[in-house]
Design a protein around this motif. Structure first.
Motif, PDB file in Angstrom:
ATOM      1  N   VAL A  74     -16.253   4.681 -10.561  1.00  0.00           N
ATOM      2  CA  VAL A  74     -14.873   4.198 -10.499  1.00  0.00           C
ATOM      3  C   VAL A  74     -14.716   3.241  -9.322  1.00  0.00           C
ATOM      4  CG1 VAL A  74     -12.448   4.869 -10.268  1.00  0.00           C
ATOM      5  CG2 VAL A  74     -14.055   6.370 -11.478  1.00  0.00           C
ATOM      6  N   PRO A  75     -14.159   2.053  -9.524  1.00  0.00           N
ATOM      7  CA  PRO A  75     -13.943   1.126  -8.399  1.00  0.00           C
ATOM      8  C   PRO A  75     -13.046   1.761  -7.340  1.00  0.00           C
ATOM      9  CG  PRO A  75     -13.614   0.025 -10.512  1.00  0.00           C
ATOM     10  CD  PRO A  75     -13.721   1.483 -10.816  1.00  0.00           C
ATOM     11  N   ALA A  76     -13.260   1.376  -6.089  1.00  0.00           N
ATOM     12  CA  ALA A  76     -12.461   1.917  -4.982  1.00  0.00           C
ATOM     13  C   ALA A  76     -11.021   1.419  -5.073  1.00  0.00           C
ATOM     14  CB  ALA A  76     -13.075   1.510  -3.646  1.00  0.00           C
ATOM     15  N   TYR A  77     -10.085   2.274  -4.688  1.00  0.00           N
ATOM     16  CA  TYR A  77      -8.689   1.876  -4.620  1.00  0.00           C
ATOM     17  C   TYR A  77      -8.422   1.174  -3.294  1.00  0.00           C
ATOM     18  CZ  TYR A  77      -7.626   4.680  -8.739  1.00  0.00           C
ATOM     19  OH  TYR A  77      -7.584   5.179 -10.015  1.00  0.00           O
ATOM     20  N   ALA A  78      -7.375   0.356  -3.270  1.00  0.00           N
ATOM     21  CA  ALA A  78      -7.022  -0.367  -2.049  1.00  0.00           C
ATOM     22  C   ALA A  78      -6.693   0.619  -0.929  1.00  0.00           C
ATOM     23  CB  ALA A  78      -5.818  -1.276  -2.316  1.00  0.00           C
ATOM     24  N   LYS A  79      -7.237   0.368   0.251  1.00  0.00           N
ATOM     25  CA  LYS A  79      -7.048   1.287   1.373  1.00  0.00           C
ATOM     26  C   LYS A  79      -5.602   1.322   1.843  1.00  0.00           C
ATOM     27  CE  LYS A  79     -11.771   1.019   3.131  1.00  0.00           C
ATOM     28  NZ  LYS A  79     -12.631   0.685   4.306  1.00  0.00           N
ATOM     29  N   GLU A  80      -4.866   0.216   1.637  1.00  0.00           N
ATOM     30  CA  GLU A  80      -3.496   0.163   2.130  1.00  0.00           C
ATOM     31  C   GLU A  80      -2.500   0.794   1.160  1.00  0.00           C
ATOM     32  OE1 GLU A  80      -4.325  -3.708  -0.069  1.00  0.00           O
ATOM     33  OE2 GLU A  80      -5.342  -2.361   1.331  1.00  0.00           O
ATOM     34  N   ALA A  81      -2.972   1.294   0.029  1.00  0.00           N
ATOM     35  CA  ALA A  81      -2.080   1.886  -0.969  1.00  0.00           C
ATOM     36  C   ALA A  81      -1.358   3.100  -0.390  1.00  0.00           C
ATOM     37  CB  ALA A  81      -2.871   2.292  -2.209  1.00  0.00           C
ATOM     38  N   ASN A  82      -0.156   3.361  -0.898  1.00  0.00           N
ATOM     39  CA  ASN A  82       0.662   4.466  -0.407  1.00  0.00           C
ATOM     40  C   ASN A  82       0.057   5.817  -0.778  1.00  0.00           C
ATOM     41  OD1 ASN A  82       2.451   2.643   0.650  1.00  0.00           O
ATOM     42  ND2 ASN A  82       3.944   2.816  -0.990  1.00  0.00           N
TER      43      ASN A  82
END
Length: 500
Positions: free
Chosen positions: A56-64
């Protein structure tokens, strides 16, 4: 005998007496799935879970912060990869407590049941219950210790290895949900809501449509794959909008075999409106077997806190403005905006954002007009836009006073727009889409694709036609702009009817 499960209506796995029984420690709920639904040893299970997550691709680190997940609960061979798309969002997160809402497949009872144990066991170790939180729930007659609800139930345990691998040490509030009325749904949500603090994750366990003779559900004889997806996506759309009332009515009308329907309803009611929901993955067992005569659907969804979203009181104000504007206009026999009193105008209601107002009559579109951007404050924009939807949508005759009582109002508040490099970055259900090519453009709100049961390519085909382009013009030299929207409508989080 070990047979991997891909659904949850027919029992394909035969439990042995040793697997079902407690092994000398009555306060521990032993694993009944190890060696069949997932790998048996800690090392093998860790490798299995890691393998799914690595794809699974990594999610954005700045996401809530993630507040909740919806994840499937079939054997890992079937739904583990889809589950990983939701669980990947937890990478690096810290939670002290996890509340799991899972459906009952073997026992019929009313309300929710919490196993009378102190811990759950999997090959990865033990997870202790949050005894104080469980005790608080058990003070209500809607929660009980129902031993038969847990003995063979897979839908709760199946979530634990992913949680153990990603979170390490946490306490558990394990709730198996039986039958509920609409009143039960609201009351159980009210009881769970105080537990859902900043250190708690909510996991909702559910597979989606079960199609085929073994599941006693065969709504389609042709184009089964496409039609089942359309049915699944309709349910997903209600969830994205946190439309519990609409979901309840949809399930009643279609009899859609979504086994976690009751955990989903309770979870949606318990979560705040300032929550963004992302639809991150969809698959079916039919995709793996290439046989859709019997297929089970799996969805992964991620819920995040969104402080910039309107809260319930603010959206109720906007819906009141829209409704009262129409009432006042019919009484005055001319367009008349309803102006919200100054003391009710919050800063978010003053923001200058685009808005669409959708009118539906008995579930069918009756008018929809809006603006992606606006110089007007939001609360004034709504009163002006609802008049356009009612009287200036040239696809329909003007709304009449007699129709108003049968019309429901839905408001979509637009986010800022963002140009993307490729159509492959579009996420269905999350993104509204604008295409521009040859001086022509068209827009779809985020909910349109799922309402129609389209995948991304079908959505862009229709959007090209809407823009006056050829069906496949989007494939070359086309500009794509995306945006999100917070959508809320009359009755979305209100359950006033008795269960039908």
């Amino acid at each position: 005998m070990k047979i991997f499960r891909f659904g949850c209506v027919v029992i394909l796995f035969l439990f042995t007496n040793a697997a079902c029984a407690r092994t000398g420690e009555p306060e521990v709920r032993e694993s009944i799935l190890a060696g069949a639904w997932y790998k048996e040893s800690k090392a093998d299970l860790t490798e299995q879970v890691s393998g799914f997550l690595d794809k699974v691709p990594a999610y954005a680190k700045e996401a809530n912060r993630v507040t909740a997940l919806i994840v499937p609960h079939a054997g890992y061979e079937w739904s583990g990869q889809t589950a990983a798309y939701a669980y990947k969002a937890l990478k690096g997160a810290k939670y002290q407590r996890v509340v799991v809402l899972a459906p009952s497949h073997h026992t019929s009872f009313q309300g929710g049941s919490i196993a009378d144990v102190k811990a759950y066991q999997t090959p990865m170790g033990r997870v202790s219950l949050d005894e104080q939180a469980c005790k608080a729930l058990l003070e209500s007659e809607l929660f009980s210790h129902n031993a038969s609800a847990h003995t063979q139930e897979h839908s709760l345990e199946i979530q634990l290895p992913f949680l153990q691998h990603l979170l390490g040490d946490f306490s558990l509030v394990p709730v198996v949900v039986g039958q509920i009325t609409r009143g039960d749904c609201e009351e159980m949500a009210d009881l769970l809501r105080p537990l859902l603090d900043s250190k708690t994750l909510l996991v909702i366990s559910s597979d989606f449509i079960h199609q085929g003779p073994r599941f006693r559900y065969q709504p389609y004889k042709e184009n089964i794959k496409t039609n089942i997806r359309r049915l699944d996506f309709a349910a997903v759309n209600h969830i994205l909008n946190q439309d519990v009332h609409g979901l309840w009515d949809f399930l009643h009308t279609t009899q859609a075999t979504i086994c976690g329907r009751n955990p989903i309803k309770i979870g949606l009611m318990a979560l705040p409106l300032q929550t963004k929901v992302e639809f991150v993955h969809y698959a079916t067992s039919g995709d793996a077997t290439n046989d859709y005569s019997e297929t089970v659907s799996y969805c992964a969804m991620v819920f995040r806190e969104e402080p910039e979203y309107l809260n319930r009181e603010e959206f109720d104000c906007l819906l009141h403005i829209a409704r009262q504007t129409l009432v006042d206009s019919f009484e005055a026999d001319k367009s008349k905006e309803y102006i919200l009193p100054d003391e009710k105008v919050t800063q978010r209601l003053k923001d200058k954002k685009g808005v669409f107002v959708t009118l539906k009559k008995q579930g069918r579109l009756r008018g929809c007009i809006g603006h992606m951007q606006s110089p007007e404050p939001l609360y004034r924009n709504v009163s002006q836009t609802v008049l356009s939807s009612a009287f200036q949508d040239h696809r329909f005759n003007q709304l009449t006073k007699e129709e108003l009582k049968d019309v429901t109002i839905e408001i979509s508040v637009m986010s800022p727009q963002q140009e993307i490099e490729s159509w492959k970055q579009i996420v269905l259900g999350r993104d509204g889409i604008i295409i521009n090519k040859k001086g022509k453009s068209a827009v779809y709100l985020p909910q349109v694709a799922l309402e129609q049961g389209w995948d991304v390519e079908a959505t862009l085909n229709h959007l090209s036609e809407k823009a006056g382009l050829k069906t496949d013009d989007w494939k070359e030299d086309c500009k794509f702009i995306t945006f999100t929207a917070q959508v809320f409508g009359e009755g979305y989080k209100t359950l006033t009817k008795e269960e039908q």
